[in-house]
Design a protein around this motif. Structure first.
Motif, PDB file in Angstrom:
ATOM      1  N   TYR A   1     -22.257  19.442  28.802  1.00  0.00           N
ATOM      2  CA  TYR A   1     -22.198  20.019  30.146  1.00  0.00           C
ATOM      3  C   TYR A   1     -22.877  19.089  31.157  1.00  0.00           C
ATOM      4  CZ  TYR A   1     -22.727  23.195  34.081  1.00  0.00           C
ATOM      5  OH  TYR A   1     -22.680  23.752  35.328  1.00  0.00           O
TER       6      TYR A   1
ATOM      7  N   TYR B   1     -20.965  17.280  34.217  1.00  0.00           N
ATOM      8  CA  TYR B   1     -21.377  17.591  35.590  1.00  0.00           C
ATOM      9  C   TYR B   1     -21.805  16.308  36.319  1.00  0.00           C
ATOM     10  CZ  TYR B   1     -23.132  20.520  39.385  1.00  0.00           C
ATOM     11  OH  TYR B   1     -23.316  21.131  40.595  1.00  0.00           O
TER      12      TYR B   1
ATOM     13  N   ASP C   1     -10.041  27.185  31.057  1.00  0.00           N
ATOM     14  CA  ASP C   1     -10.674  26.842  29.784  1.00  0.00           C
ATOM     15  C   ASP C   1      -9.912  25.753  29.042  1.00  0.00           C
ATOM     16  OD1 ASP C   1     -12.715  28.670  30.209  1.00  0.00           O
ATOM     17  OD2 ASP C   1     -11.716  30.277  29.081  1.00  0.00           O
TER      18      ASP C   1
ATOM     19  N   THR D   1     -17.377  23.088  30.745  1.00  0.00           N
ATOM     20  CA  THR D   1     -17.256  23.754  32.043  1.00  0.00           C
ATOM     21  C   THR D   1     -18.035  23.013  33.124  1.00  0.00           C
ATOM     22  OG1 THR D   1     -19.097  25.232  31.476  1.00  0.00           O
ATOM     23  CG2 THR D   1     -16.844  26.042  31.060  1.00  0.00           C
ATOM     24  N   GLY D   2     -18.756  21.974  32.760  1.00  0.00           N
ATOM     25  CA  GLY D   2     -19.439  21.144  33.743  1.00  0.00           C
ATOM     26  C   GLY D   2     -18.460  20.473  34.704  1.00  0.00           C
TER      27      GLY D   2
ATOM     28  N   THR E   1     -15.390  21.710  35.732  1.00  0.00           N
ATOM     29  CA  THR E   1     -14.900  22.692  36.706  1.00  0.00           C
ATOM     30  C   THR E   1     -16.046  23.235  37.552  1.00  0.00           C
ATOM     31  OG1 THR E   1     -15.004  24.437  35.028  1.00  0.00           O
ATOM     32  CG2 THR E   1     -12.883  23.344  35.350  1.00  0.00           C
ATOM     33  N   GLY E   2     -17.257  23.223  37.024  1.00  0.00           N
ATOM     34  CA  GLY E   2     -18.417  23.692  37.779  1.00  0.00           C
ATOM     35  C   GLY E   2     -18.817  22.743  38.891  1.00  0.00           C
ATOM     36  N   ALA E   3     -18.624  21.461  38.703  1.00  0.00           N
ATOM     37  CA  ALA E   3     -19.014  20.470  39.704  1.00  0.00           C
ATOM     38  C   ALA E   3     -17.971  20.320  40.804  1.00  0.00           C
ATOM     39  CB  ALA E   3     -19.251  19.114  39.035  1.00  0.00           C
TER      40      ALA E   3
ATOM     41  N   ASP F   1     -15.304  21.367  43.700  1.00  0.00           N
ATOM     42  CA  ASP F   1     -15.163  22.457  44.668  1.00  0.00           C
ATOM     43  C   ASP F   1     -13.950  23.313  44.343  1.00  0.00           C
ATOM     44  OD1 ASP F   1     -17.417  21.945  46.177  1.00  0.00           O
ATOM     45  OD2 ASP F   1     -16.370  20.671  47.607  1.00  0.00           O
TER      46      ASP F   1
ATOM     47  N   THR G   1     -10.382  23.575  41.492  1.00  0.00           N
ATOM     48  CA  THR G   1      -9.687  23.072  40.310  1.00  0.00           C
ATOM     49  C   THR G   1      -8.263  23.608  40.354  1.00  0.00           C
ATOM     50  OG1 THR G   1     -11.742  23.083  39.031  1.00  0.00           O
ATOM     51  CG2 THR G   1      -9.686  22.987  37.785  1.00  0.00           C
TER      52      THR G   1
ATOM     53  N   ARG H   1     -14.118  27.116  45.494  1.00  0.00           N
ATOM     54  CA  ARG H   1     -15.114  27.691  46.404  1.00  0.00           C
ATOM     55  C   ARG H   1     -14.487  28.153  47.712  1.00  0.00           C
ATOM     56  NH1 ARG H   1     -18.118  23.223  44.142  1.00  0.00           N
ATOM     57  NH2 ARG H   1     -19.651  24.082  42.711  1.00  0.00           N
TER      58      ARG H   1
END
Length: 177
Positions: free
Chosen positions: A18, A22, A55, A61-62, A64-66, A68, A70, A87
């Motif tokens: 992760y 990220y 998924d 998930t790092g 898609t988390g980083a 803005d 996807t 976001r």
């Protein structure tokens, strides 16, 4: 950037998957915010299917988390589907078609509307026209009653339509509109 691997820094080895994922996007994210530009990064999805299309992004998930936003283009048994979430982006899902002659993609609408059998199309049309009982739905669509009843059951189980009571059916509202 096509693909993420071409600009991704080497992992230090001590970071978790992760943290490494990220960190791979953190610098590009800062550059985009500082300059007010969009940076589109192309990345791969894994071959194994998942209930949530996000998924399927290769890695943790790092990634898609980083980001803005996807957006994922996937292949289903029926055709191509574009999914998006972010976001500042309302979640969406649409069926897509590629025209090799013009090299352009076309939005076909909701996958449940675009990729359906003729029986399901006839049922959806009857429901849109106000028919609610299996018998009138079958007659409206010129369908065999038993086939119509079985398809209504499958569509209800799949969440395409709702059963509003004994023998009453209705279209499932689109949550994205």
């Amino acid at each position: 950037m096509d693909t993420l691997a071409t600009v991704r820094p080497a992992s230090g080895g001590k970071d978790s998957q992760y943290q490494s994922d990220y960190a791979a996007l953190r610098g590009l994210h800062s550059l985009a915010n500082d300059t007010g530009i969009t940076i589109l990064i192309v990345h791969h999805v894994r071959k194994m299917d998942a209930e949530d299309p996000f998924d399927t992004v290769s890695g943790s998930t790092g990634l898609t988390g980083a980001a803005d936003s996807t957006i994922i283009l996937s292949s289903t048994g029926e055709g191509k589907v574009l999914y998006g979430r972010g976001r500042d982006l309302a979640e969406f899902e649409c069926a897509m078609d590629f025209d090799p002659g013009t090299c352009r993609w076309s939005d076909l609408g909701r996958p449940c509307d675009a990729f359906v059998s003729e029986t399901r199309k006839a049922i959806r049309c009857a429901l849109k026209d106000g028919m609610i009982h299996p018998k009138e739905i079958a007659e409206h669509g010129d369908l065999d009653y038993d086939l119509c009843a079985k398809t209504l059951q499958r569509m209800t189980e799949g969440g395409e339509i709702e059963k509003g009571g004994r023998g009453h059916y209705r279209l499932t509202p689109d949550p994205h509109f």
